[in-house]
Design an enzyme around this catalytic site. Sequence first.
Site, PDB file in Angstrom:
ATOM      1  N   ASP A  72       0.848  -1.178   0.000  1.00  0.00           N
ATOM      2  CA  ASP A  72       0.000   0.000   0.000  1.00  0.00           C
ATOM      3  C   ASP A  72       0.891   1.238   0.000  1.00  0.00           C
ATOM      4  OD1 ASP A  72      -3.016   0.795   0.511  1.00  0.00           O
ATOM      5  OD2 ASP A  72      -1.773   2.176   1.675  1.00  0.00           O
ATOM      6  N   ILE A  73       0.616   2.163  -0.966  1.00  0.00           N
ATOM      7  CA  ILE A  73       1.416   3.383  -1.053  1.00  0.00           C
ATOM      8  C   ILE A  73       1.042   4.298   0.119  1.00  0.00           C
ATOM      9  CG2 ILE A  73       2.002   5.397  -2.459  1.00  0.00           C
ATOM     10  CD1 ILE A  73       1.212   3.771  -4.920  1.00  0.00           C
TER      11      ILE A  73
ATOM     12  N   GLU B 238      -4.616   2.303  -4.464  1.00  0.00           N
ATOM     13  CA  GLU B 238      -3.155   2.294  -4.311  1.00  0.00           C
ATOM     14  C   GLU B 238      -2.660   1.002  -3.676  1.00  0.00           C
ATOM     15  OE1 GLU B 238      -4.769   4.524  -0.643  1.00  0.00           O
ATOM     16  OE2 GLU B 238      -5.331   4.154  -2.723  1.00  0.00           O
TER      17      GLU B 238
END
Length: 310
Positions: free
Chosen positions: A187-188, A230
Amino acid sequence: MIKLKSSRLIWISIVVIFLCPAAVLVAALLHEGEIPIKSQIELLDVAGELLLLVLVQFWIVTIAYAGLQFRTYIYLLCGFGIIAMANTADLLDEFIFDHVGTLKLIENAAYPLGMMLATVGLFKLSRDYSELLKRVNKDRDDWRWKANKDQLTGLFNRRYFFEIMPDLLETLKGGSRAHTAALLMLDIDYFKSVNDQFGHDKGDLLLRAVGETINKFCHHDDFGFRLGGEEFGVLISGADSDVVLQAAERLRQRINIVQIKTETGELVSRTVSIGVSLLRSNDSIESWMKRSDNALYEAKSQGRNRVVII
């Protein structure tokens, strides 16, 4: 490649249907000068020849609707047209004329010539449809491939993840490399701030750059997925916990140096948090994903920009 409309081909076929028998009848009349009726008519033979003539004429009309390439259509049309002439000569020989040399000549010459042309046409038809089938299969594979891909990042999409995972899970469990597969959930960090501060187009650029990084990272039996927003997933096969942990750390570092440039020239980058879980013998897709998600949440709770393995 010459293409004609079906309506025009139909008219050509209708002309051939009437022209070929008429040509044979005219040739016989010119030779005889009159119509000598046979004293004895074999009705069964006449019915058979007439049925065959109608069948050949039906084929002539049918090929006009088949959407063939023009060269293929011409070979079949000429072949069946000449066969129709042979049938007409045979029918006239059975029904009206008796031992007319012109009819015998047409019958004996037209059958082999017509069959030869029709055979060439059928050969071309088989090649045309073989090429068409190849194009259809290629287009189908291309569309299926595109349907399995996330258009923004080039990674496999969520739908494909759940499509292949059941069979892939059974293969990993049953193979010699059982328990040596790992599922990474990425996950960004603070991705929403990119969209809020620089716009969604820049957010898409960052997602695309991260996707390219994951795609380059995957080798051999590894798979990269964009699971939504994301969030990404990476499936690594054939590696133990130490190797997987090192690989996840390398991936984290590669993503951390990814940068995009804004209109003002500012360079934007984001870190990534990664949760890792190794495959267990009693795992289902849901349990395996849940452990990877839990590891990801743990990485987030520990301050982000790190790898946590469970």
